[in-house]
Design an enzyme around this catalytic site. Structure first.
Site, PDB file in Angstrom:
ATOM      1  N   ASN A  79       2.758  -2.290  16.977  1.00 58.88           N
ATOM      2  CA  ASN A  79       0.787  -2.609  17.256  1.00 58.88           C
ATOM      3  C   ASN A  79       1.238  -3.925  18.027  1.00 58.88           C
ATOM      4  O   ASN A  79       1.050  -5.508  16.723  1.00 58.88           O
ATOM      5  CB  ASN A  79       0.922  -2.058  15.832  1.00 58.88           C
ATOM      6  CG  ASN A  79      -1.354  -2.458  16.343  1.00 58.88           C
ATOM      7  OD1 ASN A  79      -1.636  -2.721  17.247  1.00 58.88           O
ATOM      8  ND2 ASN A  79      -1.885  -2.845  14.567  1.00 58.88           N
TER       9      ASN A  79
ATOM     10  N   LYS B 163      -2.264  -5.473  18.082  1.00 61.96           N
ATOM     11  CA  LYS B 163      -3.037  -6.345  18.500  1.00 61.96           C
ATOM     12  C   LYS B 163      -3.619  -6.908  19.292  1.00 61.96           C
ATOM     13  O   LYS B 163      -3.395  -6.351  20.348  1.00 61.96           O
ATOM     14  CB  LYS B 163      -2.908  -6.651  17.158  1.00 61.96           C
ATOM     15  CG  LYS B 163      -1.911  -6.115  15.896  1.00 61.96           C
ATOM     16  CD  LYS B 163      -2.134  -7.364  14.758  1.00 61.96           C
ATOM     17  CE  LYS B 163      -1.117  -6.671  13.518  1.00 61.96           C
ATOM     18  NZ  LYS B 163      -1.018  -7.152  12.176  1.00 61.96           N
TER      19      LYS B 163
ATOM     20  N   HIS C 157      -6.781   2.012  11.390  1.00 57.30           N
ATOM     21  CA  HIS C 157      -6.466   0.183  11.116  1.00 57.30           C
ATOM     22  C   HIS C 157      -7.142  -0.505   9.992  1.00 57.30           C
ATOM     23  O   HIS C 157      -8.534  -0.655  10.069  1.00 57.30           O
ATOM     24  CB  HIS C 157      -6.073  -0.453  12.424  1.00 57.30           C
ATOM     25  CG  HIS C 157      -4.995  -0.949  11.597  1.00 57.30           C
ATOM     26  ND1 HIS C 157      -5.205  -2.886  11.434  1.00 57.30           N
ATOM     27  CD2 HIS C 157      -3.330  -0.954  11.713  1.00 57.30           C
ATOM     28  CE1 HIS C 157      -4.405  -3.516  11.185  1.00 57.30           C
ATOM     29  NE2 HIS C 157      -3.199  -2.677  11.678  1.00 57.30           N
TER      30      HIS C 157
ATOM     31  N   GLU D  52      -7.459  -3.408  10.199  1.00 54.28           N
ATOM     32  CA  GLU D  52      -8.523  -4.140  10.911  1.00 54.28           C
ATOM     33  C   GLU D  52      -9.748  -4.197  11.014  1.00 54.28           C
ATOM     34  O   GLU D  52     -10.798  -4.408  11.250  1.00 54.28           O
ATOM     35  CB  GLU D  52      -7.465  -5.161  11.767  1.00 54.28           C
ATOM     36  CG  GLU D  52      -6.905  -6.392  10.793  1.00 54.28           C
ATOM     37  CD  GLU D  52      -5.476  -6.261  11.791  1.00 54.28           C
ATOM     38  OE1 GLU D  52      -5.360  -6.041  12.835  1.00 54.28           O
ATOM     39  OE2 GLU D  52      -4.375  -6.542  10.529  1.00 54.28           O
TER      40      GLU D  52
ATOM     41  N   GLU E 177      -0.247   1.596   4.649  1.00 51.45           N
ATOM     42  CA  GLU E 177      -0.669   0.380   5.283  1.00 51.45           C
ATOM     43  C   GLU E 177      -1.268  -0.567   4.139  1.00 51.45           C
ATOM     44  O   GLU E 177      -2.341  -0.311   3.717  1.00 51.45           O
ATOM     45  CB  GLU E 177      -1.311  -0.178   6.745  1.00 51.45           C
ATOM     46  CG  GLU E 177      -0.107   0.699   7.484  1.00 51.45           C
ATOM     47  CD  GLU E 177      -0.220  -0.334   9.189  1.00 51.45           C
ATOM     48  OE1 GLU E 177       0.391  -0.845   9.288  1.00 51.45           O
ATOM     49  OE2 GLU E 177      -1.725  -0.603   9.777  1.00 51.45           O
TER      50      GLU E 177
ATOM     51  N   GLY F 244       0.315  -8.567   7.766  1.00 46.94           N
ATOM     52  CA  GLY F 244       0.709  -9.816   8.761  1.00 46.94           C
ATOM     53  C   GLY F 244       0.591 -11.395   7.327  1.00 46.94           C
ATOM     54  O   GLY F 244       0.485 -11.754   7.631  1.00 46.94           O
TER      55      GLY F 244
ATOM     56  N   SER G  65       4.415  -6.014   7.297  1.00 42.56           N
ATOM     57  CA  SER G  65       5.602  -7.334   6.878  1.00 42.56           C
ATOM     58  C   SER G  65       6.817  -6.345   7.318  1.00 42.56           C
ATOM     59  O   SER G  65       7.531  -6.591   6.783  1.00 42.56           O
ATOM     60  CB  SER G  65       5.427  -7.763   6.032  1.00 42.56           C
ATOM     61  OG  SER G  65       4.158  -8.163   5.947  1.00 42.56           O
TER      62      SER G  65
END
Ligand code: PEP
Length: 256
Positions: free
Chosen positions: A9, A11, A99, A101, A171, A177, A217
């Site tokens: 991904n 991003k 996701h 985010e 996730e 991250g 991560s």
């Protein structure tokens, strides 16, 4: 037997020139036989997808093309949004949806995620539906409540065959991250709970077939341990997928 899927991904990183370069680098870094045991997808920003598709098709690469999200309607007055029709026309295979985010920064709800899952499948692509808990939720001991509710809501109204075909990415939000990874045992416990809910609600065949990725991560250094877990079928990789050498190592460790 479920084939592992390693998804990069990207991003909001890499312009279309950089995207092409990284795909070409992946091609000569990952040996051909690796693709016999592992599926690999890359998820560039929308503006790169056509360029990456051209490279994949021109060179008949074994890499699946992905997107990072899409709208649930085919057309309409949705300024700035991208239709699943457009992605299907570009031969996109996998579309990430829900996701954290998107959920946290752009207000995506479980209902929106469910509508996207439906739209992605309707256009013969496969969703990678993300679920995960915040640090507060983990510390409050409600990880499974949160995650399983997201699974049930996002897949509501989907048939057993549809659920069997798609991918769920577990996730934990606190691990994305941040350099913090859930321990392999903790990730396995949540992935096993997800599979169990799928088996209960959509039948044991769907539970046995659905692929569950871990994301948060992931690096080459923790891939083997995560992939050894019986209910982890791959990884959704953010930061580490921006480095072709590191992503290639993750793919190879996943292939075993
Ligand atoms: C992600 O992008 O979904 C992700 C897990 O990112 P990272 O690997 O950087 O934590």
């Amino acid at each position: 037997m479920r084939r592992p899927l390693i998804s990069g991904n990207w991003k909001m990183n890499l312009n279309h020139y950089e995207a092409i370069t990284i795909v070409q680098k992946l091609v000569y870094t990952i040996p051909n036989e690796t693709y016999e045991t592992v599926d690999v997808s890359v998820h560039p920003p929308f503006t790169d997808i056509r360029s990456v598709q051209t490279v994949i098709e021109a060179d008949s690469l074994d890499i699946f093309l992905g997107a990072q999200h899409c709208h649930w309607d085919d057309h309409g007055a949705y300024t700035g949004e991208i239709s699943p029709v457009f992605l299907a026309k570009l031969d996109v295979d996998y579309v990430v949806c829900g996701h954290s985010e998107r959920r946290e920064l752009f207000g995506e709800t479980d209902e929106m995620v469910a509508a996207k899952v439906e739209a992605i499948l309707r256009h013969e692509m496969l969703p990678i539906m993300c679920v995960g808990e915040t640090l507060d939720e983990r510390e409050a001991g409600v990880t499974e409540d949160k995650v399983l509710a997201q699974v049930r809501a996002g897949l509501a109204d989907r048939s057993a065959e549809q659920v069997a075909s798609l991918v769920i990415a577990y996730e934990p939000i606190w691990a994305i991250g941040t350099g913090r990874t859930a321990t392999a045992d903790d990730a396995q416990a949540v992935c096993a709970a997800i599979r169990s809910v799928v088996s209960t609600d959509w039948g044991s065949d769907a539970g046995a077939a659905v692929r569950i990725q871990y994301g948060g991560s992931v690096k080459s250094g923790n891939t083997t341990e995560l992939m050894a877990m019986p209910d982890i079928d791959g990884a959704l990789v953010g930061g580490a997928s921006l480095d072709a050498d590191e992503f290639a190592r993750i793919v190879q460790f996943a292939a075993g």
